[in-house]
Design an enzyme around this catalytic site. Structure first.
Site, mmCIF file in Angstrom:
data_model
loop_
_atom_site.group_PDB
_atom_site.id
_atom_site.type_symbol
_atom_site.label_atom_id
_atom_site.label_comp_id
_atom_site.label_asym_id
_atom_site.label_seq_id
_atom_site.Cartn_x
_atom_site.Cartn_y
_atom_site.Cartn_z
ATOM 1 N N ARG A 164 22.561 17.122 39.141
ATOM 2 C CA ARG A 164 22.847 15.900 38.162
ATOM 3 C C ARG A 164 23.258 16.657 36.991
ATOM 4 O O ARG A 164 24.545 16.884 36.798
ATOM 5 C CB ARG A 164 21.529 15.205 37.947
ATOM 6 C CG ARG A 164 21.757 13.995 37.148
ATOM 7 C CD ARG A 164 22.125 14.174 35.420
ATOM 8 N NE ARG A 164 20.752 14.908 34.852
ATOM 9 C CZ ARG A 164 20.913 14.801 33.602
ATOM 10 N NH1 ARG A 164 21.957 15.158 32.914
ATOM 11 N NH2 ARG A 164 19.948 15.495 33.123
ATOM 12 N N GLU A 165 22.436 17.469 36.105
ATOM 13 C CA GLU A 165 23.077 18.121 35.173
ATOM 14 C C GLU A 165 24.073 19.415 35.399
ATOM 15 O O GLU A 165 25.117 19.517 34.808
ATOM 16 C CB GLU A 165 21.609 18.910 34.452
ATOM 17 C CG GLU A 165 22.059 19.922 33.310
ATOM 18 C CD GLU A 165 22.505 19.255 32.081
ATOM 19 O OE1 GLU A 165 21.902 18.343 31.480
ATOM 20 O OE2 GLU A 165 23.469 19.605 31.588
ATOM 21 N N ASP A 184 15.182 8.406 36.281
ATOM 22 C CA ASP A 184 14.854 9.147 35.133
ATOM 23 C C ASP A 184 15.795 8.451 34.074
ATOM 24 O O ASP A 184 16.833 8.443 34.115
ATOM 25 C CB ASP A 184 15.301 10.474 35.267
ATOM 26 C CG ASP A 184 14.247 11.554 36.050
ATOM 27 O OD1 ASP A 184 13.244 11.028 36.302
ATOM 28 O OD2 ASP A 184 14.650 12.431 36.381
ATOM 29 N N ARG A 220 10.301 7.725 34.868
ATOM 30 C CA ARG A 220 10.416 8.592 33.735
ATOM 31 C C ARG A 220 11.399 8.033 32.247
ATOM 32 O O ARG A 220 12.359 7.751 32.627
ATOM 33 C CB ARG A 220 10.902 9.981 34.119
ATOM 34 C CG ARG A 220 10.854 11.155 32.988
ATOM 35 C CD ARG A 220 12.039 11.988 32.351
ATOM 36 N NE ARG A 220 13.142 11.069 32.298
ATOM 37 C CZ ARG A 220 14.162 11.807 32.005
ATOM 38 N NH1 ARG A 220 14.076 13.056 32.346
ATOM 39 N NH2 ARG A 220 15.491 11.332 31.739
ATOM 40 N N SER A 237 12.914 9.476 28.712
ATOM 41 C CA SER A 237 13.280 10.517 27.897
ATOM 42 C C SER A 237 13.982 10.085 26.863
ATOM 43 O O SER A 237 14.775 9.356 26.944
ATOM 44 C CB SER A 237 13.714 11.741 28.769
ATOM 45 O OG SER A 237 14.939 12.024 28.587
ATOM 46 N N HIS A 281 13.370 19.354 29.260
ATOM 47 C CA HIS A 281 14.695 19.398 29.500
ATOM 48 C C HIS A 281 15.337 20.398 28.522
ATOM 49 O O HIS A 281 15.433 19.782 27.358
ATOM 50 C CB HIS A 281 15.549 18.261 29.986
ATOM 51 C CG HIS A 281 16.793 18.311 30.414
ATOM 52 N ND1 HIS A 281 17.348 18.404 31.533
ATOM 53 C CD2 HIS A 281 17.839 18.407 29.537
ATOM 54 C CE1 HIS A 281 18.759 18.432 31.434
ATOM 55 N NE2 HIS A 281 18.873 18.526 30.365
ATOM 56 N N HIS A 316 18.484 22.897 26.783
ATOM 57 C CA HIS A 316 19.674 23.651 27.015
ATOM 58 C C HIS A 316 19.759 24.953 26.484
ATOM 59 O O HIS A 316 18.824 25.202 25.717
ATOM 60 C CB HIS A 316 20.840 22.519 26.359
ATOM 61 C CG HIS A 316 21.153 21.527 27.154
ATOM 62 N ND1 HIS A 316 22.189 21.519 27.941
ATOM 63 C CD2 HIS A 316 20.716 20.401 27.719
ATOM 64 C CE1 HIS A 316 22.684 20.575 28.738
ATOM 65 N NE2 HIS A 316 21.688 19.775 28.697
ATOM 66 N N HIS A 362 12.859 57.430 34.341
ATOM 67 C CA HIS A 362 12.294 55.826 34.721
ATOM 68 C C HIS A 362 12.510 55.972 36.301
ATOM 69 O O HIS A 362 11.567 55.662 37.073
ATOM 70 C CB HIS A 362 13.689 55.006 34.543
ATOM 71 C CG HIS A 362 13.489 54.451 33.073
ATOM 72 N ND1 HIS A 362 13.445 52.934 32.889
ATOM 73 C CD2 HIS A 362 13.539 55.061 31.829
ATOM 74 C CE1 HIS A 362 13.241 52.926 31.475
ATOM 75 N NE2 HIS A 362 13.450 54.041 30.943
HETATM 76 C C1 HCA Z 1 23.160 14.666 28.530
HETATM 77 C C2 HCA Z 1 21.661 14.079 28.956
HETATM 78 C C3 HCA Z 1 20.619 15.119 29.238
HETATM 79 C C4 HCA Z 1 19.340 14.045 29.677
HETATM 80 C C5 HCA Z 1 18.154 15.046 29.497
HETATM 81 C C6 HCA Z 1 17.030 13.948 30.391
HETATM 82 C C7 HCA Z 1 20.396 15.897 27.919
HETATM 83 O O1 HCA Z 1 23.234 14.752 27.517
HETATM 84 O O2 HCA Z 1 23.973 14.792 29.496
HETATM 85 O O3 HCA Z 1 17.024 13.221 30.818
HETATM 86 O O4 HCA Z 1 15.997 14.393 29.774
HETATM 87 O O5 HCA Z 1 20.492 17.053 27.951
HETATM 88 O O6 HCA Z 1 19.751 15.208 27.180
HETATM 89 O O7 HCA Z 1 20.974 15.950 30.042
HETATM 90 CU CU CU Z 2 21.003 18.018 29.579
#
Ligand code: HCA
Ligand code: CU
Length: 398
Positions: free
Chosen positions: A14-15, A94, A134, A136, A195, A197, A291
């Site tokens: 997905r991501e 989700d 879920r 979010s 989640h 980044h 080492h």
């Molecule tokens: C995106 C959405 C998401 C969703 C994360 C989640 C993010 O911007 O593509 O579902 O918790 O980073 O917010 O990936």
């Molecule tokens: Cu994301």
């Protein structure tokens, strides 16, 4: 801390599909899902079926594979979308909606009250459908904290199974994530997903801080692929948790990490970074004489991750000016050469001199060693007089 029972939601499908180089065919998606399942991730998240006709078919196909891992798909907070999602046969949906002022203003235009009202319809429907739900909040870290808690508490009361904190732009620090999740833990009874980044390199540390604060689920992707420079990498999270206690990740089939990283790196046409957690080519290489000597005596001196546990082996680099005679001795032993310590030390000096001029390959070092193969007499003396094992007495120079 919920490290004892945390679950991984792998979002490579997905991501990861949002990574600029990603284009996965159905067969490739099935291969990734099957490998992830064999590795043991608890959940596999799939691109929303609303994205395209093929995405819908792929979602259905993977949900129908009968994997041990639960399948999830991802949707906007909209009734028409979640109905399509449920129809694919996934185990969970989700739902996500932006809560920061940026996204409220420039993305969907809804107020916090309107967000809660829409969530109500969507969640009510989902809870009649025998799926995990879920909810979010996209861009949680740039959302007003009180707004966030208001949304989380409302969806918690509606009965969602998990609430999700999403650091969509990778702005959070471990301390901020810890505080946010800790407060959330006190306010909701649902499980908590994180989640994160990786725009500023904090994705692993942030996921770990979330777990320390009581999160139960962490989103990952293989090699961290995702939108921009991606999210918490699966291998990096595993390395981080393993370092606390290997037993915490013994539920996963760790040697498959390399296969996953290799498979995905080929599919998206990037190399595995040299410094990648566990699977980078330099992850278990040792170079400096000090080492190398200590690692040969006891690998734990400079290794917190045991390569064997990941089906990998360490490599001692010896063709350099930083090498030491214990490492050269180790190589001679590997080659079955009978050389006494005096000779090994002489060869070490030669290696250092040559390596001062240019890089040496292992072959070139091996050739030097072979040229010095001892005479029979010296070989006997070496066997009888000189220990073949690494000595602890004399210090290496580096
Ligand atoms: C995106 C959405 C998401 C969703 C994360 C989640 C993010 O911007 O593509 O579902 O918790 O980073 O917010 O990936
Ligand atoms: Cu994301």
């Amino acid at each position: 801390m919920s490290l004892e029972k945390f679950a991984i939601i792998d979002s490579t499908l997905r991501e990861g599909e949002q990574f600029v180089n990603a284009f996965f065919t159905t067969e490739q998606k099935i291969r990734i899902a099957t490998l992830l399942d064999a590795f043991g991730v608890e959940y596999i998240e799939l691109t929303t079926p609303c994205a395209s006709p093929q995405s819908e078919k792929d979602c259905r196909a993977i949900a129908g594979l009968g994997l041990r891992a639960k399948t999830l798909t991802h949707t906007r907070c909209a009734l028409e979308d979640v109905k399509i999602a449920v129809d694919t046969g996934v185990d969970g949906v989700d739902v996500v909606i932006g809560t920061s002022s940026y996204l409220r203003k420039f993305s969907h235009g809804k107020s916090i009250v309107e967000i809660i009202e829409t969530a109500q319809d969507v969640i009510e429907y989902l809870l009649t459908q025998d799926v995990e739900v879920r909810f979010s909040t996209e861009d949680s870290l740039r959302s007003n904290a009180e707004d966030l808690y208001q949304v989380y508490e409302a969806v918690d009361q509606m009965g969602v199974h998990r609430v999700g904190v999403a650091d969509t732009v990778g702005i959070g620090t471990p301390r901020q994530i810890y505080d946010l999740v800790k407060e959330l833990r006190a306010r909701v009874k649902a499980d908590i997903e994180f989640h994160g980044h990786n725009d500023t390199g904090c994705a692993i540390a942030n996921a770990f801080a979330a777990l320390e604060a009581g999160a139960t689920h962490v989103d990952t992707s293989v090699l961290g692929i995702g939108e921009r420079n991606g999210i918490t990498p699966l291998g990096g999270l595993v390395a981080r948790v393993y370092a606390v206690n290997p037993a915490l990740v013994s539920k996963y089939h760790l040697p498959l990490l390399l296969h996953l990283d290799q498979a995905v790196s080929r599919l998206v046409n990037v190399d595995i970074p040299f410094n990648n957690y566990i699977t980078g080519f330099a992850a278990f290489t040792h170079k400096a004489g000090i080492h190398a000597k200590a690692v040969l005596n006891n690998p734990s001196t400079y290794e917190i991750l045991r390569p064997e546990d990941f089906g990998l082996s360490r490599y001692i680099h010896i063709g350099s000016r930083l090498t030491g005679w214990n490492a050269i001795r180790y190589r001679a032993d590997q080659l079955g050469l009978k050389l006494n310590n005096r000779e090994i030390k002489e060869i070490t000096e030669q290696v250092k001199m040559l390596a001062d001029q240019q890089q040496l390959t292992l072959d070139e070092v091996d050739r030097l060693l072979s040229m010095h193969q001892a005479t029979d007499e010296e070989a006997i003396a070496a066997e009888v007089g000189d220990p073949q094992s690494v000595e602890t007495g004399e210090q290496e120079t580096l």
